[in-house]
Design a protein around this motif. Structure first.
Motif, PDB file in Angstrom:
ATOM      1  N   VAL A   1     -50.593  96.381 -94.700  1.00 58.14           N
ATOM      2  CA  VAL A   1     -51.983  96.511 -94.255  1.00 58.14           C
ATOM      3  C   VAL A   1     -52.078  96.284 -92.748  1.00 58.14           C
ATOM      4  O   VAL A   1     -52.790  97.022 -92.038  1.00 58.14           O
ATOM      5  CB  VAL A   1     -52.877  95.503 -95.016  1.00 58.14           C
ATOM      6  CG1 VAL A   1     -54.298  95.512 -94.446  1.00 58.14           C
ATOM      7  CG2 VAL A   1     -52.886  95.813 -96.504  1.00 58.14           C
ATOM      8  N   HIS A   2     -51.349  95.289 -92.262  1.00 57.23           N
ATOM      9  CA  HIS A   2     -51.338  94.989 -90.820  1.00 57.23           C
ATOM     10  C   HIS A   2     -50.816  96.168 -90.009  1.00 57.23           C
ATOM     11  O   HIS A   2     -51.418  96.564 -89.000  1.00 57.23           O
ATOM     12  CB  HIS A   2     -50.464  93.751 -90.591  1.00 57.23           C
ATOM     13  CG  HIS A   2     -50.220  93.413 -89.154  1.00 57.23           C
ATOM     14  ND1 HIS A   2     -51.158  92.801 -88.348  1.00 57.23           N
ATOM     15  CD2 HIS A   2     -49.125  93.631 -88.361  1.00 57.23           C
ATOM     16  CE1 HIS A   2     -50.662  92.636 -87.140  1.00 57.23           C
ATOM     17  NE2 HIS A   2     -49.438  93.140 -87.117  1.00 57.23           N
ATOM     18  N   VAL A   3     -49.705  96.737 -90.443  1.00 55.01           N
ATOM     19  CA  VAL A   3     -49.096  97.858 -89.710  1.00 55.01           C
ATOM     20  C   VAL A   3     -50.006  99.076 -89.727  1.00 55.01           C
ATOM     21  O   VAL A   3     -50.306  99.659 -88.674  1.00 55.01           O
ATOM     22  CB  VAL A   3     -47.716  98.205 -90.325  1.00 55.01           C
ATOM     23  CG1 VAL A   3     -47.203  99.530 -89.762  1.00 55.01           C
ATOM     24  CG2 VAL A   3     -46.714  97.103 -90.045  1.00 55.01           C
TER      25      VAL A   3
ATOM     26  N   TYR B   1     -36.284  99.266 -94.383  1.00 55.02           N
ATOM     27  CA  TYR B   1     -36.559  98.309 -95.450  1.00 55.02           C
ATOM     28  C   TYR B   1     -38.053  98.254 -95.743  1.00 55.02           C
ATOM     29  O   TYR B   1     -38.473  98.293 -96.919  1.00 55.02           O
ATOM     30  CB  TYR B   1     -36.051  96.911 -95.068  1.00 55.02           C
ATOM     31  CG  TYR B   1     -36.637  95.813 -95.930  1.00 55.02           C
ATOM     32  CD1 TYR B   1     -36.142  95.566 -97.204  1.00 55.02           C
ATOM     33  CD2 TYR B   1     -37.717  95.046 -95.477  1.00 55.02           C
ATOM     34  CE1 TYR B   1     -36.693  94.585 -98.017  1.00 55.02           C
ATOM     35  CE2 TYR B   1     -38.268  94.062 -96.278  1.00 55.02           C
ATOM     36  CZ  TYR B   1     -37.764  93.841 -97.540  1.00 55.02           C
ATOM     37  OH  TYR B   1     -38.330  92.871 -98.340  1.00 55.02           O
ATOM     38  N   TYR B   2     -38.858  98.165 -94.692  1.00 56.98           N
ATOM     39  CA  TYR B   2     -40.298  98.045 -94.897  1.00 56.98           C
ATOM     40  C   TYR B   2     -40.918  99.332 -95.396  1.00 56.98           C
ATOM     41  O   TYR B   2     -41.814  99.306 -96.254  1.00 56.98           O
ATOM     42  CB  TYR B   2     -40.977  97.568 -93.605  1.00 56.98           C
ATOM     43  CG  TYR B   2     -40.709  96.115 -93.316  1.00 56.98           C
ATOM     44  CD1 TYR B   2     -41.291  95.121 -94.086  1.00 56.98           C
ATOM     45  CD2 TYR B   2     -39.845  95.725 -92.304  1.00 56.98           C
ATOM     46  CE1 TYR B   2     -41.037  93.779 -93.859  1.00 56.98           C
ATOM     47  CE2 TYR B   2     -39.583  94.388 -92.051  1.00 56.98           C
ATOM     48  CZ  TYR B   2     -40.173  93.415 -92.842  1.00 56.98           C
ATOM     49  OH  TYR B   2     -39.910  92.089 -92.607  1.00 56.98           O
ATOM     50  N   ILE B   3     -40.445 100.477 -94.911  1.00 58.40           N
ATOM     51  CA  ILE B   3     -40.970 101.745 -95.401  1.00 58.40           C
ATOM     52  C   ILE B   3     -40.667 101.907 -96.891  1.00 58.40           C
ATOM     53  O   ILE B   3     -41.514 102.358 -97.675  1.00 58.40           O
ATOM     54  CB  ILE B   3     -40.381 102.923 -94.595  1.00 58.40           C
ATOM     55  CG1 ILE B   3     -41.017 102.968 -93.213  1.00 58.40           C
ATOM     56  CG2 ILE B   3     -40.618 104.250 -95.321  1.00 58.40           C
ATOM     57  CD1 ILE B   3     -42.531 103.164 -93.212  1.00 58.40           C
TER      58      ILE B   3
ATOM     59  N   THR C   1     -47.682  95.682 -79.124  1.00 60.61           N
ATOM     60  CA  THR C   1     -48.505  94.953 -80.093  1.00 60.61           C
ATOM     61  C   THR C   1     -47.809  94.754 -81.428  1.00 60.61           C
ATOM     62  O   THR C   1     -48.195  93.884 -82.211  1.00 60.61           O
ATOM     63  CB  THR C   1     -49.838  95.684 -80.339  1.00 60.61           C
ATOM     64  OG1 THR C   1     -49.557  97.008 -80.847  1.00 60.61           O
ATOM     65  CG2 THR C   1     -50.630  95.812 -79.041  1.00 60.61           C
ATOM     66  N   GLY C   2     -46.777  95.564 -81.708  1.00 64.20           N
ATOM     67  CA  GLY C   2     -46.066  95.464 -82.958  1.00 64.20           C
ATOM     68  C   GLY C   2     -44.679  94.874 -82.785  1.00 64.20           C
ATOM     69  O   GLY C   2     -44.449  93.999 -81.943  1.00 64.20           O
TER      70      GLY C   2
ATOM     71  N   GLY D   1     -40.364  98.522 -85.730  1.00 65.95           N
ATOM     72  CA  GLY D   1     -39.154  98.141 -85.003  1.00 65.95           C
ATOM     73  C   GLY D   1     -38.026  97.781 -85.955  1.00 65.95           C
ATOM     74  O   GLY D   1     -37.598  98.604 -86.769  1.00 65.95           O
ATOM     75  N   LYS D   2     -37.526  96.547 -85.888  1.00 67.62           N
ATOM     76  CA  LYS D   2     -36.390  96.114 -86.694  1.00 67.62           C
ATOM     77  C   LYS D   2     -36.681  96.243 -88.190  1.00 67.62           C
ATOM     78  O   LYS D   2     -37.784  95.988 -88.644  1.00 67.62           O
ATOM     79  CB  LYS D   2     -36.027  94.670 -86.373  1.00 67.62           C
ATOM     80  CG  LYS D   2     -35.520  94.450 -84.957  1.00 67.62           C
ATOM     81  CD  LYS D   2     -35.205  92.972 -84.728  1.00 67.62           C
ATOM     82  CE  LYS D   2     -34.696  92.727 -83.304  1.00 67.62           C
ATOM     83  NZ  LYS D   2     -34.398  91.298 -83.058  1.00 67.62           N
ATOM     84  N   ASN D   3     -35.639  96.658 -88.930  1.00 69.55           N
ATOM     85  CA  ASN D   3     -35.716  96.792 -90.391  1.00 69.55           C
ATOM     86  C   ASN D   3     -36.786  97.794 -90.820  1.00 69.55           C
ATOM     87  O   ASN D   3     -37.457  97.604 -91.845  1.00 69.55           O
ATOM     88  CB  ASN D   3     -35.974  95.433 -91.045  1.00 69.55           C
ATOM     89  CG  ASN D   3     -34.831  94.461 -90.836  1.00 69.55           C
ATOM     90  OD1 ASN D   3     -33.666  94.841 -90.820  1.00 69.55           O
ATOM     91  ND2 ASN D   3     -35.167  93.191 -90.652  1.00 69.55           N
TER      92      ASN D   3
END
Length: 287
Positions: free
Chosen positions: A117-119, A27-29, A143-144, A22-24
């Motif tokens: 790891v969570h994702v 950035y996370y990728i 869930t995410g 979702g948001k950001n």
């Protein structure tokens, strides 16, 4: 051959990963890609450092949030237990701040790794669940993504714990002040000799040091270390009574953290007095 040995996680639908984050998302990728390229678990996340457990709850990493909160409670509980027995808050507050900073530093440095790891774990479960694409996307969104409510609840829980800690610290400070001798300023540092010499006997305004200086000649203070926070203070002096000269030794056990002194032995000319004899001697001294 290489495609068969490639981890299945890297073949997941990036669209489903985007729905889950979702948001950001970008950035996370980018953070995930850099960690894989560098083969490192470290990737600084300032929001994770700043908000700590609240950030973990916001990103729905509830197991991590509970684990770090539990770790804080256990460490702080140990500190509180020690303070309840040592009655000192000088280093206690610094230790609490240190624990909070350390946990936030760990979350800030490893938060992106935890989140990756969570994702990937949860998206992998969704990706290989035999349901329609619409159900997978709906499951990723539910869930995410993020939960402001979870973050607020985490904040409330931290506030309750903080209030409880403040109450405990305040109670410890009260016990320190109550335990100090008359005339000793709160939380001031005194040596074990000072604790004994500045103490007073109930009903007498003079300090022990003043009485000893008045009654004894050639008085001398000495200290011996005992186990834990207890130290032995020994006062020796010459007492002149009824034209008789006596060598008197008074032994005190002192807890420097609690500002408490207890007389343990009294010797006159090497003879150990009984309890009644010792109190009779003290009564004569403080007349």
């Amino acid at each position: 051959m290489s495609s068969q040995t490639e981890p299945r996680v890297f073949r997941m639908d990036e669209g489903l990963v985007e729905d889950y984050i979702g948001k950001n998302y970008w950035y996370y990728i980018k953070s995930f890609t850099n960690m894989k390229r560098k083969q490192s678990k470290l990737s600084w996340n300032f929001a994770a450092f700043l908000f700590g457990v609240m950030w973990l709850a916001y990103r729905k990493m509830y197991r991590h949030a509970v684990a770090f909160a539990f770790l804080k409670v256990v460490i702080v509980g140990v500190l509180v237990y020690r303070q309840l027995h040592e009655y000192s808050t000088d280093w206690f507050l610094l230790a609490i701040v240190g624990v909070i900073f350390a946990t936030h530093l760990i979350i800030g440095a490893l938060g992106n790794q935890y989140y990756m790891v969570h994702v990937y774990r949860n998206v992998k479960i969704l990706a290989y669940t035999p349901v329609s694409r619409e159900v997978q996307v709906s499951g990723a969104e539910k869930t995410g993504q993020t939960s402001l409510l979870s973050s607020v609840l985490a904040l409330l829980a931290l506030a309750i714990v903080s209030m409880a800690l403040l109450i405990v610290v305040d109670a410890i400070e009260d016990r320190v002040e109550e335990a100090q001798p008359v005339g000793v300023e709160p939380r001031s540092y005194y040596s074990t000799v000072d604790i004994v010499s500045r103490s007073t006997i109930e009903g007498d305004g003079r300090t022990v040091g003043e009485v000893f200086e008045e009654k004894f000649m050639f008085g001398q203070w000495n200290t011996n270390d005992l186990e834990g926070v207890t130290e032995e203070v020994v006062y020796t002096g010459t007492l002149l009574q009824r034209d008789e000269i006596y060598e008197v030794t008074l032994v005190f056990e002192v807890n420097s953290h609690a500002y408490q002194a207890v007389m343990s032995e009294v010797l006159v000319d090497g003879y150990l007095l009984t309890g009644d004899e010792a109190w009779n001697l003290l009564n004569n001294l403080f007349k």
